[in-house]
Structure formats: structure tokens, C-alpha cells
Design an enzyme around this catalytic site. Structure first.
Site, PDB file in Angstrom:
ATOM      1  N   CYS A 110       0.826  -1.208   0.000  1.00  0.00           N
ATOM      2  CA  CYS A 110       0.000   0.000   0.000  1.00  0.00           C
ATOM      3  C   CYS A 110       0.857   1.254   0.000  1.00  0.00           C
ATOM      4  O   CYS A 110       0.472   2.279  -0.570  1.00  0.00           O
ATOM      5  CB  CYS A 110      -0.949  -0.024   1.200  1.00  0.00           C
ATOM      6  SG  CYS A 110      -0.119  -0.117   2.801  1.00  0.00           S
ATOM      7  N   HIS A 668      -1.879   1.629   7.384  1.00  0.00           N
ATOM      8  CA  HIS A 668      -2.275   1.503   5.978  1.00  0.00           C
ATOM      9  C   HIS A 668      -2.134   2.870   5.320  1.00  0.00           C
ATOM     10  O   HIS A 668      -2.391   3.907   5.949  1.00  0.00           O
ATOM     11  CB  HIS A 668      -3.718   0.996   5.866  1.00  0.00           C
ATOM     12  CG  HIS A 668      -4.182   0.801   4.459  1.00  0.00           C
ATOM     13  ND1 HIS A 668      -3.613  -0.124   3.609  1.00  0.00           N
ATOM     14  CD2 HIS A 668      -5.159   1.415   3.740  1.00  0.00           C
ATOM     15  CE1 HIS A 668      -4.227  -0.078   2.442  1.00  0.00           C
ATOM     16  NE2 HIS A 668      -5.162   0.855   2.494  1.00  0.00           N
TER      17      HIS A 668
END
EC number: 3.4.19.12
Length: 1123
Positions: A110, A668
């Protein structure tokens, strides 16, 4: 480098044979285009990309494998006249534009996906990579090539997960730290990737120039140069657009001498101002039964220990600090106890902290300690020591914290409040059970029996392993268990010693004795709400972060600096500032801070502007004059005709944000990017792409900000022509070049643009300034405010384009390239003004121009009047209708489709004969002034004609009474002295008006001699120009067109002397066939004019006015004598 088309005839060394062949082919192709023919696509070889190298390197980047040919309409590409083919763009999915494409997560990638999305929406870098403008040797720039392929696929909607997997493999190959599937910092990867691209392109940018270019080649437009030619020698693309310099100044407090150090940077890491305190809630447990629990809010210091919290709690409860026990209690029971030396940051804001007050100890006798002394034998001393230890265990008291749980082990859940008791360690199981029941007796049912029930619960010591921490009911002294000893032995300073016990009840026994008893409910004090509001509203601005980052600080005494001037150790003042600013400004918010031995993430909301970030206060002040500027900036970065004090080079607009969600241990990454096609924000979460509102961009998770400087568009970019332009963003986007390659099968962008788009967001106001400098250089023209539109700023900050279906018929035309030059002045318009002021006669004009007044230029214009004005569209406030007047104030009826009356001249039969011979011939102008005219198709045949008698009667009555109405015409005309018409004439007609001015001057000088001859022979009666005898074109009028109106001879003679001069000072009525439907290249406001069927316009009339030259976009009054 190849010479441009305009430099083919220049001097200098002879070019190699391949170049000579290409030059000849291009010259031949241009000759065919000049003749009006259109060559086939295979006849002309593709023009090499600007900066294409034919052999040895010329400096800058090396040759990229498989260079991409320049797209039609790109800077430096000759564009043939006439209608242009519709440009093709990659088609979107109807809901999202090209570029709004997600990336697959290949296992904790990510961080990589978020950075790639931000770089993909960086217009300068995306165009540089997607169009293959870099010069890298094959196989030596694998990371850059994979990144370019990935960016190109995102914008052409040809992305596949294989492309991102290959990019990850290339990154892992050259960056060992990114191998595997571990989590990484997005900033670390971003800096590594930019450094890698710089290394891939740096080696090829240092090559020597292989040949010396002729002087003519150096004078070509900057738009014909490649990115590598624009870069300084030894600089890569990353250095030129992403890198800038710090300045660290150290000032001596004694002699005030300053020492400066300069360092380059790719990213500005801004610290976030921290609060000195933070919010923490603690539940106080009082021994009284009336109010047992009270939750209070505290503002605890960030850099402190638990001892400070214990002191604050003791002050709230009014007890000594050494009598306060701090523990953590959850629905599953006790967790841990807090001691004084622990860091206060180990307690999170949401932790349930309970504070217990130690009950007063009862008066008890002092423990009789037998002095050991000297004994007769060691065996006797050992027996006495065992007896003393036994008495310590049997007679000492211990503080017990216990809570009631239903169930056993980790699955147990708490019910009822916690309790604190003081108990003797020598008690039996039955005594311990009765002591616990006495504390919870008020929570039981009234009818529940508690006598002779045997063992009701099990007791577990908290803090040890579950398997070996249960107390045995069979033990005569359960509190003397080894688990209790171990807990007391592991205690640390901070509060009295205590033992935490979990009393586990069976569910059936709990229901029989307590019913549905739940956890306790604590009452909140007013301090909880006050402290929450005070700390939750904590936020700062980006400017405050810059001020905190660049504030002046004094060196510590241990870091004293020896001043080279004073030769003494001084505690100098250190100040860090920005010396230069990059085109792409990357700002990193330092959300991860080191506090003691623990690193924490700051969730402070940093408010940053989406547009108009002013960096002027954070740039170091120059000691030189203001004219010196900020250093060696390229010429294309400096706006034209701007005051030196205008801070346009300091304004930045946001286009991408990299966000981090989570904490330091794991999280994230996502990206918020603004698409440069529709101007909308989109959220990129790996493969998920969703639209985003502007008010949702600023969050507490913002980690990396990407800003682009306004007007920082290099001339090699496809968007370089958008400065001062008013065309749509689609016609200037670099994706048009990518979508126009040969063999492209992608759909048109119009299929995406026809989808409904959300409302336009509020675009920041454009700077408005007065171009006084330009006025001085242009000969003192009348000053006019110049407004820099949306195109003046970065292309990613353009407003979203609305639906093509909702913008009217004018927006459905094919997309066209903007030919407005960024630095080149409007040369054609300037030459036109100089020509008119010089009163010179045009070259190559061997025939009479008067014939064009009575004849038409083509077969399709026979219905036009010989003296009608050229059709000009006008948009007035009253619905697009302009009031027109006849010559010398003679009105034209508004209900008449006929043309206005034009008085004739007295040239006699000779003039009439010449007019017949020269009718229908085009005027030949010098090539220098071969400007295109806007030809408006006639729609007279579409209008139902009224009876001729009624037309003549209305015209005759109106002419005699001097009515102010004017005859309606199929096209709107230009009125020189009409205020409404002047206001209604749009800027699009200015090139045409300049052409009319030229024709008027040519016409006036050509006919001066005929006026002299007419004065010599006054016996010749004046003849009307609109009579059928002088115009053979009038005899063959199209059916349905109004007949020519004749004037009585007496009336014509009476008006001849008064109107003779007005005829020649009026605009020319020529209607020449145009070769191209586009405006002159030199004019920034020249645009092709289109006519929608059904739109009304009129032919103008002749008036005595002072005409103005509007080809430069400014009004300048010229005397009538010059015409």
C-alpha cells in the site's frame, strides 16, 4: 538538433544527409499544403520528437528506446490549415476519467501504491514519463522504464496487475530494503524512487554537445525544445523540478557576523507543534458507600512519568500521594498496576484507569522483633530466623484489590464494582470468603442465603500464569501462597504494596445470588467535558508548522560555536530558511515523534490550503536588489509583464495527499489525488477508487503533501500554451498527445466527458494585475486589465469540466490545439498596426480593389449586398441584437432584410466598366498580411421573405422620417459608434477587425486618384453602387433574395457631396474566401468562429467613426486621415 521549419533556410554548417532529406521532404510537404492540397499520411515521414538525437548525445538525457513521435499540434509541429481531425483520447468508464485507476496490492504494498498514485497525478512527471521524453540507455534505467510503463497504463486505462508486479520486482532488484512483503514508510520509498530516477537519467544528461548549432537554430521558439535541452548541463529532470536549497544561517550574538550554509532538499520535513499536556480520564474509587465512583478529567504532561499523575489524582481526592493505588481495569478484570518510574505515555487516552484510596489501617501493636544478636551456635540462630519469618507471614496485613467475574480464565466477564480490603495473610479460606461476601453483601438479593454454602467461588492471583495462580480452598492459609509472595516481590516503588485477585463465580451461583448485576456506572465530573473540548480542538495550520520549523534558536552551551571573526566560543543564533523553491514542493508532516524511549504518532489536525499556498514568508530575504530575483531561474518560470514585487512565483496549489492510517507498529496508506482532466478529487485505496469532496481532503492522517507551483509549466509541455488561454482543459492536456499515436485503438475522451459530472468546485481567484510594463513597450497603448485565467495556474488545479451535452452546441465541436505561444509576442498583430500607421501601399496589388465592392467572391455569396459589411457575431445584453444606422445618420429599418443604402461616386462610365471587368476577382495581399477572414454562411434563403411592396414602403418611409431603426440582417454587423454594438462585439472578432482595417487602408489609397479624376469631370452624374448596372452579380441574385433598392437621381446628387467622404471611411465590405478556419497564430485571442444553424446575424452599415485596432486585444484610436 533538427532545425525547425522556419529555420530551414538559415546558415550554419551543413546538416548530415538524412537531415537534408527530411528537410526537403518537409519543405515539399509545406509547399503542397500551401497550394491547398492535402498529402496522404504515408507521403510525409513522421516528425521526430523534439530533442530527438541522431547519433551522439547532445547533452541532457540519453536517447530513449523507441522514441515516441511528436503528436499533431504539439509545440514545434506545423499544423496545416483547414478543419482538423478529432483528437482521440483514452476513453474512461463513463464515471471516472482517465488516470483514476486503482493498483493491486501485492502484499503490504500500500505504501508503494499510494506513492505511485501521487506521482502519476504529478502532471510534469506524468507527461515526462508517459510520452517517453526521457533519454535513458536501454537496460540502464529499469526502474524508470517500469515506472513510465505503469504511469502510461494508468492514464490509458490499460493497467494490468502484471505491470505493478513488474514494477515491484524492479524496485526489489535495486532496493534491497524493499524486498519481501514487509511494511515500509511511504516517505522512505518516495525519496528512494526519486533518487533512483535521478540516477537513471543523470548519467545521460552529462554528455557533451556533439555539434555546434547555427545561430538561426538558437533563435527558435522554446516550445520546440525538448526537456533535456531546457535543463542546465548536468541536471536531471528530478533536480530541475523537485529539488531546491535550504539556507542555514548562524549569527554571532557579539559581532553579528553571519555564516551561511546551503544544502539541497527534495522534501521539506515539517515538525508538528506539540501541546505540553494531553487529556486523560481517571475513575476515583472512594471508600464511602454514598458516592463510590467519580470520573475526572486531567491535563497530564506529555513528557512526564506516572508519579506526576499520582500526584494530580491525590490532589483531586485530597489524600496523600503515597496512599493512591493506580491500576488498569477492563471488562475482563484487572490488567496491570502503574508505578512511579513508568513513562506516562504508556497510558493511552482511552485506557480505563482506576485510582483507589488506601483505607486507614487499624491500630495494631508493633511487631515484636527478636534481636538476633550473637548466638551460641549457628544452628540456634537459624531456628530463630525461621521463627521470625513465620511470625512475619502470620501477623502482617496485605492490601487486596478484587473484582467479581462470571466464568473462568480469559473468557470471564466482570460484574459489580471493584473493592479494596486489608486482610491478614494468616486467615483461612473460610475467613477470606466471609470477608469478600461482606463487601458484596449489599449487591446480593435480599432472599439469597449465604450461610453454610461451602465454597462459592474460586480465587485467582492476577499478573501470573492462569494455570498456576489459583488459590486452593484446602490451604489453611491461602494468602501465604507462593503466587502472592511473587507478586509482592515484583512490586516497584509507587503506592502501597497490594495484590490483585479475581473472584470467579459460576454462572448459576451468580444468577441465584446477584441476579442480572452488571458493571458499575461512574459519574463524570465537569472536568471531563472541559478537558476533552480543550484537547480535541487542538489543531494547527501549515504556516504554523513552517514558522515552528524556521524559527530562530540559540545554541546550547555545550554546542557553543567558535566565531571565525571573534575567535571566541559563542552561543550563536541558528535560523533555517528556504533559499530556492522547486516546481513540485513535497511537504512531509512529521507525525512520528520520539518521546523518551517510545515513539508515538501524532494525530494533530494540520490545516493546509488546497490552493494558494504562499511560500513568500518562508523564503530567505535577499540582500541584493529586488530586480535580482531569486536566483538562476529559467526564463520560462518568470511571468511576462509582471511587477517584480508580485509574489506569483511563491504560490502553490495542492494536487495530491498521501495519508497514513494506524500507528507506528502497523498501518495503511491511501492517496487523495486531484485529476487534471475533470479537476475532481479521488480517493485511491489500492484497487479501490472513489470520488472525494474537497472538504474531505484535509484529515488527521495527512502524511505527505504534494504542491505544484503556479505557472510552472515548461515550454516542452503540452500545456505550455494554456497561459492566457481560455480554451477548455481538455484541449491543452498532454494526454491528447498520448492518445493520438499511430495505431491507437482507444476511444475518444468525449465518450467520458459526455457523462454527467458533479458541480464545479470553487476555483481560487486568479490574480489580477495591470500590465503597465507592456503598455510602455508597445508605444503607450491604452492600459487594459489583464486577468490571468485558470490556465495560468497548474493544470491539476483546473476546474472540473461539465458535461459536453449540457454546454450547448458550441462545445460539441472537435477538440483543437491551442496555438497561443507562452513567451512569443503576438507578432502578426503588431506588424499589422505598424503597417497601418506607416500608410504604405500593399505589395502585389496590381488590380483595382473597387471591383470587389460590387462583386462577390464566390457562387455562394450572390445574395449579399455589394456594400454590406462582413458578418461579425455579436453578443449584446439585449439578446444579441445591435442597433445599426445608415450613413451619416440615415436609419435602416429594423424590419427590412435589405441592406443599407450606399451612395455612389462620380467616376462615370469608365469606373463602371472597370468594375465590371474586375468583378469577382480576389484581392492579392502581401504574404505578410495574408490573414484569414471569418466567412459566415448566409441564411437568407431560410428566412421567409415579406412582400416586396411592403419592404419598399417601410424603407422609404423610414428613410424620409429619419427613423432610428435598422434593417435586420441574417448576421450581426459591426457598428463603429454604437455603444451596444461595441459592447456586444466579443474578443473573438478582433483578428477580423484588424483585417478589415487593413482592407480599408488599401481601399482608401487605391481610390484617391479616382476621386481626383471625378472632380475634373463634374458633368458625370453620380451612379448608385447598388444599381444593377454596375454590379453584374446583382443581376443574378438567388431566388428569394431582396431586390436591389435604387435611389432617385436627385436625392443621390444631394447626398453625394455630404456622404462621399463617409463612403471611403467606412469598413470594407469584402467577403474573401478563407483558407483556414483558425485565428492568426500570433494572437492569443484568435479562435475559430462557428455558426450554429438558426443563429441570426446582420450585415453592418457604413458610418463616420474613428475606427480602432483591436488585433492586440487593446483599443487604440487611429486618426481618420490614416485611412
Amino acid at each position: 538538433m533538427d532545425l525547425g521549419p522556419g529555420d530551414a533556410a538559415g546558415g550554419g554548417p551543413l546538416a548530415p544527409r538524412p537531415r537534408r532529406r527530411r528537410s526537403l521532404r518537409r519543405l515539399f510537404s509545406r509547399f503542397l499544403l500551401a497550394l491547398g492540397s492535402r498529402s496522404r499520411p504515408g507521403d510525409s515521414p513522421p516528425r521526430p520528437q523534439p530533442g530527438h538525437c541522431d547519433g551522439d548525445g547532445e547533452g541532457g538525457f540519453a536517447c530513449a528506446p523507441g522514441p515516441v513521435p511528436a503528436a499533431p499540434g504539439s509545440p514545434g509541429e506545423e499544423r496545416p490549415p483547414g478543419p482538423q481531425p478529432q483528437l482521440q483520447l483514452p476513453a474512461g468508464d463513463g464515471a471516472r476519467p482517465p488516470g483514476a485507476q486503482g493498483l493491486k496490492n501485492h502484499g503490504n504494498t500500500c505504501f508503494m501504491n499510494a506513492v505511485v498514485q501521487c506521482l502519476s497525478n504529478t502532471d510534469l512527471l506524468a507527461e515526462f514519463l508517459a510520452l517517453g521524453r526521457y533519454r535513458a540507455a536501454p537496460g540502464r534505467a529499469e526502474v524508470t522504464e517500469q515506472l513510465a510503463a505503469l504511469v502510461r497504463a494508468l492514464w490509458t486505462r490499460e493497467y494490468t496487475p502484471q505491470l505493478s508486479a513488474e514494477f515491484k520486482n524492479a524496485v526489489s532488484k535495486y532496493g534491497s530494503q524493499f524486498q519481501g512483503n514487509s511494511q515500509h514508510d511511504a516517505l522512505e520509498f518516495l525519496l528512494w524512487l526519486l533518487d533512483r530516477v535521478h540516477e537513471d537519467l543523470e548519467g545521460s544528461s552529462r554528455g557533451p554537445v556533439s555539434e555546434k548549432l547555427p545561430p538561426e537554430a538558437t533563435k527558435t521558439s522554446e516550445n520546440c525544445l525538448s526537456p533535456s535541452a531546457q535543463l542546465p548541463l548536468g541536471q536531471s529532470f528530478v533536480q530541475s523540478h523537485f529539488q531546491a536549497q535550504y539556507r542555514s544561517s548562524l549569527t554571532c550574538p557579539h559581532c553579528l557576523k553571519q555564516s551561511n550554509t546551503f544544502d539541497p532538499f527534495l522534501c521539506v520535513s515539517l515538525p508538528i507543534p506539540l501541546r505540553q499536556t494531553r487529556f486523560l480520564s481517571v475513575t476515583l474509587v472512594f471508600p464511602s458507600k454514598s458516592q463510590r465512583f467519580l470520573r475526572v478529567g486531567l491535563a497530564v504532561p506529555i513528557l512526564s512519568t506516572v508519579a506526576a499523575l499520582r500526584k494530580m489524582v491525590a490532589e483531586e481526592g485530597g489524600v496523600p500521594a503515597d496512599e493512591v493505588i493506580l491500576v488498569e481495569l477492563y471488562p475482563s478484570g484487572f490488567q496491570r498496576s502503574f508505578f512511579d518510574e513508568e513513562d506516562l505515555n504508556t497510558i493511552a487516552e482511552g485506557d480505563n484507569v482506576y485510582a483507589f484510596q488506601v483505607p486507614p489501617s487499624p491500630s495494631q501493636g508493633t511487631l515484636s522483633a527478636h534481636p538476633l544478636g550473637l548466638s551460641a551456635s549457628p544452628r540456634l540462630a537459624a531456628r530463630e530466623g525461621q521463627r521470625f519469618s513465620l511470625s512475619l507471614h502470620s501477623e502482617s496485613k496485605v492490601l487486596i484489590l478484587f473484582c467479581n467475574l462470571v466464568g473462568s480464565g480469559q473468557q470471564a466477564s466482570r460484574f459489580g464494582p471493584p473493592f479494596l480490603i486489608r486482610e491478614d495473610r494468616a486467615v483461612s479460606w473460610a475467613q477470606l470468603q466471609q470477608s469478600i461476601l461482606s463487601k458484596v453483601r449489599h449487591l446480593m438479593k435480599s432472599e439469597a442465603p449465604v450461610q453454610n454454602l461451602g465454597s462459592l467461588f474460586s480465587i485467582r492471583v492476577v499478573g501470573l500464569s492462569v494455570a498456576c495462580s489459583y488459590l486452593s480452598p484446602k490451604d489453611s492459609r491461602p494468602l501465604c501462597h507462593w503466587a502472592v509472595d511473587r507478586v509482592l516481590h515484583l512490586r516497584r516503588p509507587g503506592g502501597p504494596p497490594h495484590v490483585k485477585l479475581a473472584v470467579e463465580w459460576d454462572s448459576s451461583v451468580k444468577e441465584r445470588l446477584f441476579g442480572s448485576l452488571q458493571e458499575e456506572r461512574a459519574q463524570d465530573a465537569d472536568s471531563v467535558w472541559q478537558q476533552q473540548q480543550a484537547h480535541q480542538q487542538h489543531s494547527c495550520t501549515l504556516d504554523e508548522c513552517f514558522q515552528f520549523y524556521t524559527k530562530e534558536e540559540q545554541l546550547a552551551q555545550d554546542d557553543a560555536w567558535k566565531c571565525p571573526h571573534c575567535q571566541v566560543l559563542q552561543q550563536g543564533m541558528v535560523k533555517l530558511s528556504l533559499w530556492t523553491l522547486p516546481d513540485i514542493l513535497i511537504i512531509h508532516l512529521k507525525r512520528f515523534c520520539q518521546v523518551g524511549e517510545r515513539r508515538n504518532k501524532l494525530s494533530t489536525l494540520v490545516k493546509f490550503p488546497l490552493s494558494g499556498l504562499n511560500m513568500a514568508p518562508h523564503v530567505a530575504q535577499r540582500s541584493t536588489s529586488p530586480e535580482a530575483g531569486l536566483g538562476p531561474w529559467p526564463s520560462w518560470k518568470q511571468p511576462d509583464c509582471l511587477p517584480t514585487s508580485y509574489p506569483l512565483d511563491f504560490l502553490y496549489d495542492l494536487y495530491a495527499v498521501c495519508n497514513h492510517h494506524g500507528n507506528l507498529q502497523g498501518g495503511h496508506y491511501t492517496a487523495y489525488c486531484r485529476n487534471s482532466l475533470d479537476g475532481q478529487w479521488y480517493s485511491y485505496d489500492d484497487s479501490t477508487v472513489e470520488p472525494l469532496r474537497e472538504d474531505e481532503v484535509n484529515t488527521r492522517g495527512a502524511y505527505i503533501l504534494f504542491y505544484q507551483k503556479r505557472n510552472s509549466i515548461p515550454p516542452w509541455s503540452a500545456s505550455s500554451s494554456m497561459r492566457g488561454s481560455t480554451s477548455s482543459s481538455l484541449s491543452d492536456h498532454w494526454l491528447l498527445r498520448l492518445g493520438s499515436h499511430a495505431g491507437s485503438t482507444r476511444g475518444s475522451l468525449l465518450s467520458w466527458s459526455s457523462a454527467p459530472c458533479p458541480s464545479l468546485p470553487q476555483v481560487p481567484d486568479s490574480p489580477i494585475f495591470t500590465n503597465s510594463l507592456c503598455n510602455q513597450e508597445k508605444g503607450g497603448l491604452e492600459p487594459r486589465r489583464l486577468v490571468r485565467g485558470v490556465k495560468g495556474r497548474s493544470i491539476s488545479m483546473k476546474a472540473p469540466t461539465t458535461s459536453r451535452a449540457k454546454q450547448g452546441p458550441f462545445k460539441t465541436m472537435p477538440l483543437r490545439w491551442s496555438f497561443g505561444s507562452k513567451e512569443k509576442p503576438p507578432g502578426a498583430s503588431v506588424e499589422l498596426v505598424e503597417y497601418l500607421e506607416s500608410r504604405r501601399r500593399p505589395r502585389s496589388t496590381s488590380q483595382s480593389i473597387v471591383s470587389l465592392l460590387t462583386g462577390t467572391a464566390g457562387e455562394d455569396e450572390k445574395s449579399a449586398s455589394p456594400r454590406s459589411n462582413v458578418a461579425l457575431p455579436a453578443n449584446s445584453e439585449d439578446g444579441g441584437r445591435a442597433i445599426e444606422r445608415g450613413p451619416a445618420g440615415v436609419p435602416c429599418p429594423s424590419a427590412q432584410p435589405n441592406h443599407c443604402l450606399a451612395p455612389g461616386n462620380s467616376d462615370g462610365p469608365n469606373t463602371a466598366r472597370k468594375l465590371k471587368e474586375n468583378a469577382g476577382q480576389d484581392i492579392k495581399l502581401p504574404r505578410k498580411f495574408d490573414l484569414p477572414l471569418t466567412v459566415m454562411p448566409s441564411v437568407e434563403h431560410e428566412k421567409p421573405a415579406r412582400p416586396e411592396g411592403q419592404k419598399a414602403m417601410n424603407w422609404k418611409e423610414s428613410f424620409q422620417m429619419g427613423s432610428k431603426s435598422s434593417p435586420p440582417s441574417p448576421y450581426m454587423g459591426f457598428s463603429g459608434n454604437s455603444k451596444d454594438s461595441r459592447r456586444g462585439t466579443s474578443e473573438l472578432d478582433r483578428p477580423l477587425q484588424g483585417t478589415l482595417t487593413l482592407l480599408r487602408s488599401v481601399f482608401r489609397k487605391k481610390e484617391n486618384r479616382r476621386n481626383e479624376r471625378a472632380e475634373v469631370s463634374p458633368q458625370v452624374p453620380p451612379v448608385s453602387l447598388v444599381s444593377g448596372g454596375l454590379s453584374p452579380a446583382m443581376d443574378g441574385q438567388a431566388p428569394g433574395s431582396p431586390p436591389a433598392l435604387r435611389i432617385p437621381e436627385g436625392l443621390a446628387r444631394g447626398l453625394g457631396s455630404r456622404l462621399e467622404r463617409d463612403v471611403w471611411s467606412a469598413p470594407s465590405s469584402l467577403r474573401l474566401p478563407r483558407k483556414a478556419s483558425r485565428a492568426p497564430r500570433g494572437s492569443a485571442l484568435g479562435m475559430s468562429q462557428r455558426t450554429v444553424p438558426g443563429e441570426q446575424a446582420s450585415y453592418g452599415t457604413f458610418q463616420r467613426v474613428k475606427y480602432h485596432t483591436l488585433s492586440l486585444g487593446r483599443k487604440k484610436t487611429l486618426p481618420e486621415s490614416s485611412f
